[in-house]
Design a protein around this motif. Structure first.
Motif, mmCIF file in Angstrom:
data_model
loop_
_atom_site.group_PDB
_atom_site.id
_atom_site.type_symbol
_atom_site.label_atom_id
_atom_site.label_comp_id
_atom_site.label_asym_id
_atom_site.label_seq_id
_atom_site.Cartn_x
_atom_site.Cartn_y
_atom_site.Cartn_z
ATOM 1 N N ASP A 59 11.924 22.750 22.847
ATOM 2 C CA ASP A 59 12.454 21.489 23.358
ATOM 3 C C ASP A 59 11.506 20.847 24.357
ATOM 4 O O ASP A 59 11.309 19.626 24.361
ATOM 5 C CB ASP A 59 13.820 21.727 24.013
ATOM 6 C CG ASP A 59 14.929 21.903 22.986
ATOM 7 O OD1 ASP A 59 14.627 21.912 21.781
ATOM 8 O OD2 ASP A 59 16.100 22.035 23.391
ATOM 9 N N ASN A 263 19.594 27.069 27.704
ATOM 10 C CA ASN A 263 19.753 25.852 26.918
ATOM 11 C C ASN A 263 21.240 25.682 26.585
ATOM 12 O O ASN A 263 21.775 26.338 25.696
ATOM 13 C CB ASN A 263 18.917 25.937 25.641
ATOM 14 C CG ASN A 263 18.828 24.618 24.908
ATOM 15 O OD1 ASN A 263 19.804 23.898 24.790
ATOM 16 N ND2 ASN A 263 17.646 24.310 24.400
ATOM 17 N N GLN A 265 22.801 23.248 25.197
ATOM 18 C CA GLN A 265 23.077 22.692 23.878
ATOM 19 C C GLN A 265 23.130 23.788 22.821
ATOM 20 O O GLN A 265 23.961 23.735 21.912
ATOM 21 C CB GLN A 265 22.018 21.638 23.522
ATOM 22 C CG GLN A 265 22.243 20.283 24.164
ATOM 23 C CD GLN A 265 21.923 20.259 25.656
ATOM 24 O OE1 GLN A 265 21.377 21.228 26.201
ATOM 25 N NE2 GLN A 265 22.257 19.173 26.325
ATOM 26 N N GLN A 268 26.359 25.576 23.293
ATOM 27 C CA GLN A 268 27.452 24.744 22.791
ATOM 28 C C GLN A 268 27.552 24.854 21.274
ATOM 29 O O GLN A 268 28.657 24.943 20.716
ATOM 30 C CB GLN A 268 27.221 23.291 23.207
ATOM 31 C CG GLN A 268 28.340 22.337 22.803
ATOM 32 C CD GLN A 268 27.974 20.896 23.092
ATOM 33 O OE1 GLN A 268 26.816 20.506 22.980
ATOM 34 N NE2 GLN A 268 28.957 20.101 23.466
ATOM 35 N N GLN A 269 26.390 24.856 20.584
ATOM 36 C CA GLN A 269 26.392 24.951 19.124
ATOM 37 C C GLN A 269 26.900 26.310 18.650
ATOM 38 O O GLN A 269 27.636 26.406 17.660
ATOM 39 C CB GLN A 269 24.987 24.721 18.590
ATOM 40 C CG GLN A 269 24.461 23.304 18.796
ATOM 41 C CD GLN A 269 22.965 23.214 18.562
ATOM 42 O OE1 GLN A 269 22.346 24.163 18.078
ATOM 43 N NE2 GLN A 269 22.374 22.082 18.913
ATOM 44 N N PRO A 308 18.344 15.932 19.530
ATOM 45 C CA PRO A 308 19.277 15.532 20.591
ATOM 46 C C PRO A 308 18.630 15.694 21.963
ATOM 47 O O PRO A 308 17.746 16.549 22.145
ATOM 48 C CB PRO A 308 20.441 16.515 20.417
ATOM 49 C CG PRO A 308 19.798 17.745 19.838
ATOM 50 C CD PRO A 308 18.705 17.229 18.934
ATOM 51 N N THR A 310 18.002 17.091 25.536
ATOM 52 C CA THR A 310 18.314 18.336 26.244
ATOM 53 C C THR A 310 17.574 18.331 27.573
ATOM 54 O O THR A 310 16.552 17.655 27.714
ATOM 55 C CB THR A 310 17.885 19.590 25.446
ATOM 56 O OG1 THR A 310 16.449 19.662 25.427
ATOM 57 C CG2 THR A 310 18.418 19.577 24.031
ATOM 58 N N SER A 371 25.058 21.119 35.077
ATOM 59 C CA SER A 371 25.832 20.712 33.908
ATOM 60 C C SER A 371 26.665 21.912 33.467
ATOM 61 O O SER A 371 26.390 23.047 33.858
ATOM 62 C CB SER A 371 24.914 20.247 32.764
ATOM 63 O OG SER A 371 24.100 19.176 33.170
ATOM 64 N N VAL A 373 29.054 23.814 30.148
ATOM 65 C CA VAL A 373 29.775 23.934 28.876
ATOM 66 C C VAL A 373 31.146 24.472 29.230
ATOM 67 O O VAL A 373 31.306 25.603 29.696
ATOM 68 C CB VAL A 373 29.064 24.904 27.909
ATOM 69 C CG1 VAL A 373 29.915 25.073 26.638
ATOM 70 C CG2 VAL A 373 27.695 24.382 27.520
ATOM 71 N N LEU A 379 30.432 19.590 26.567
ATOM 72 C CA LEU A 379 29.305 19.573 27.512
ATOM 73 C C LEU A 379 29.622 18.530 28.573
ATOM 74 O O LEU A 379 29.819 17.350 28.268
ATOM 75 C CB LEU A 379 28.018 19.225 26.784
ATOM 76 C CG LEU A 379 26.706 19.450 27.535
ATOM 77 C CD1 LEU A 379 26.544 20.917 27.912
ATOM 78 C CD2 LEU A 379 25.523 18.985 26.712
#
Length: 381
Positions: A59, A263, A265, A268-269, A308, A310, A371, A373, A379
Motif C-alpha cells: 500500500d 492495516n 482495511q 475489515q475485509q 481503496p 488506506t 481509527s 474497526v 471502519l
C-alpha cells in the motif's frame, strides 16, 4: 510460524507473485529512451516485500507511485520528469546490501525516498549513513529516531514512542487505570517495552505485559477474566488477526489498540472478533479527512489506481509529496549534493494540512490520529 487466515494467505501469495513478476527493479510507467534515462534525475524507493511486511509495503508503494506519476504528469521538477525507481527486497541483510550496491551505481539518483517497512528502513539508515552518506534518506517508514550521528535520514512520521504516548494518553483521559501490553514476539518486546513502560508510568497507568510462548492465539485463550479489558498490541496485521481469533473464543469484550503497521482495511475485509473493536494509532490523517492534501491523495489514487484509500498508501503519498516539495525549492542545480543540503536544513513544511517538522529535536508534536474497526465490522475515523 503463526496460523494465517486462508484469505490473508491468498492475498499475500497474489501480492508476492505480482512482486516477483515485476522483478526486483522497476520504474515509473512513463517511457524514455535509454539516452534520456541515463540523464534523467531519479529517486530510489526500497521496499521490503517479505511476508511480514507486504501488507504495509504494497500500500505504501501504491501511494508513492501515484504521487510521482502525478508530479511527472504536471511537468516534474523544473520541467524535468523525476524517474521513480523501485527496488524490492526481502528484508534480509544480503538483499539490503544489494540495494545499497545498486544505489552506488546510480549517480543520477537524487535521494532515497520512502523506504519501507520499519525494520528495513532502520537497517538502511545505518547502511546509507556508513556507505553512501552523500545521499539523503528521506521520509522512510521509520518508527524511531535515527541514532546519534545519523544525520542523513530525514523522518516525517510519528515514532513508535510518540504513537504509544498518544494511545496511552487517550486511554488515561477515558479513565482507564490499567492496560495490557501484548507483544507479537520477543523482538517487539525488546524494541518497544521501554517506550511503553515510560508512557504508562508518566500517566500513572498500571501495565501488564504479555508475550506469546505458544503462539498468539494460545496467548489470547489464556487471558483471565481479570485481565485488562484494553490491550495495546505491538505487531503487524497477520499477528493481530491471529490474536483476535483467540479473543473471539472469549465472551468478555476487550478493546485492542494497535500501532500504524496494522492495516485496518485488511482486518475489515477478513473480519475480526465480533467482541473486539480494534483501534489503530495512525501516523497520518484519516483517509476520509477533509484536509487539502488528503483530498488530493484520494483524487490522485482514484484517477491512477483501482485501490481503496488506506493509511499506509496515504503515508507513501505523503513521503513522496514531502520530497517533491523540498526538491521544488532547493537552491542551485538539481543534483545529489544540493538535494542533501536542502533536506539538511530541516525546515518545517505544511503539505495542505499535514505539518512536518523533520528536526529530531522537534518541540511540536508529530501527527498522530486514531481509527477503529468496530465490532460490527465498520471502519470508523
Amino acid at each position: 510460524m503463526f496460523n494465517t487466515s486462508p484469505r490473508l494467505a491468498s492475498r499475500r501469495i497474489f501480492l508476492g507473485s505480482l512482486a516477483c513478476s515485476a522483478g526486483l527493479l522497476s520504474t515509473s510507467s512513463w517511457a524514455q529512451s535509454p539516452r534520456a534515462n541515463a540523464a534523467s534525475p531519479s529517486v530510489l524507493q526500497i521496499v521490503d516485500m517479505s511476508d511480514s511486511q507486504i501488507d504495509v509495503s504494497k500500500d505504501f508503494l501504491v501511494g508513492a507511485r501515484a504521487a510521482w506519476q502525478d508530479l511527472n504528469s504536471r511537468g516534474g521538477v523544473r520541467g524535468k520528469a523525476i524517474k521513480h525507481v523501485v527496488l524490492e527486497v526481502d528484508g534480509s541483510a544480503p538483499s539490503l546490501r544489494s540495494a545499497v550496491d545498486a544505489l552506488k551505481a546510480m549517480p543520477e539518483c537524487l535521494a532515497v525516498v520512502g523506504s519501507t517497512g520499519h525494520r528495513a528502513a532502520t537497517q538502511l539508515a545505518t547502511l546509507l549513513q556508513r556507505e553512501v552518506a552523500e545521499v539523503a534518506h528521506v521520509a522512510p517508514w521509520l518508527h524511531s529516531q535515527p541514532p546519534e550521528g545519523q544525520d542523513t535520514t530525514f523522518g516525517i512520521f510519528a515514532t513508535r514512542q510518540e504513537q504509544i504516548s498518544h494511545a496511552v494518553k487517550s486511554l488515561s483521559i477515558m479513565g482507564v487505570t490499567e492496560v495490557g501490553a501484548v507483544f507479537a514476539s520477543a523482538a517487539e518486546r525488546t524494541s518497544y517495552q521501554a517506550d511503553l513502560e515510560q508512557a504508562a508510568a508518566s500517566l500513572k497507568l498500571k501495565l501488564r505485559t504479555y508475550v506469546p510462548s505458544n503462539g498468539l492465539q494460545a496467548l489470547a485463550n489464556e487471558l483471565r477474566p481479570d485481565s485488562p479489558r484494553i490491550l495495546i498490541f505491538l505487531g503487524g496485521t497477520p499477528e493481530l488477526l491471529q490474536f483476535s481469533q483467540g479473543i473471539e473464543k472469549q465472551a468478555a469484550q476487550r478493546y485492542i489498540v494497535a500501532m500504524s503497521d496494522v492495516n485496518l482495511q485488511v482486518l475489515q475485509q477478513l473480519g475480526v472478533s465480533r467482541f473486539t473493536p480494534v483501534i489503530a494509532t495512525q501516523a497520518v490523517p484519516p483517509v476520509n479527512g477533509n484536509q487539502p492534501i488528503v483530498r488530493n491523495y484520494r483524487e490522485t489514487l482514484n484517477r491512477l489506481y483501482d485501490e481503496p484509500p488506506t493509511p499506509q498508501s496515504l503515508a507513501g503519498y505523503l513521503s513522496a509529496r514531502y520530497a517533491q516539495e523540498v526538491l521544488g525549492n532547493l537552491d542551485g542545480a538539481l543534483n545529489r549534493a544540493n538535494t542533501l543540503q536542502a533536506f539538511a536544513r530541516r525546515l518545517p513544511v505544511d503539505l495542505g494540512g499535514f505539518r512536518i517538522n523533520p528536526d529530531p529535536r522537534r518541540i511540536t508534536p508529530a501527527f498522530v490520529t486514531q481509527s477503529m474497526v468496530a465490532a460490527d465490522g465498520r471502519l470508523v475515523g
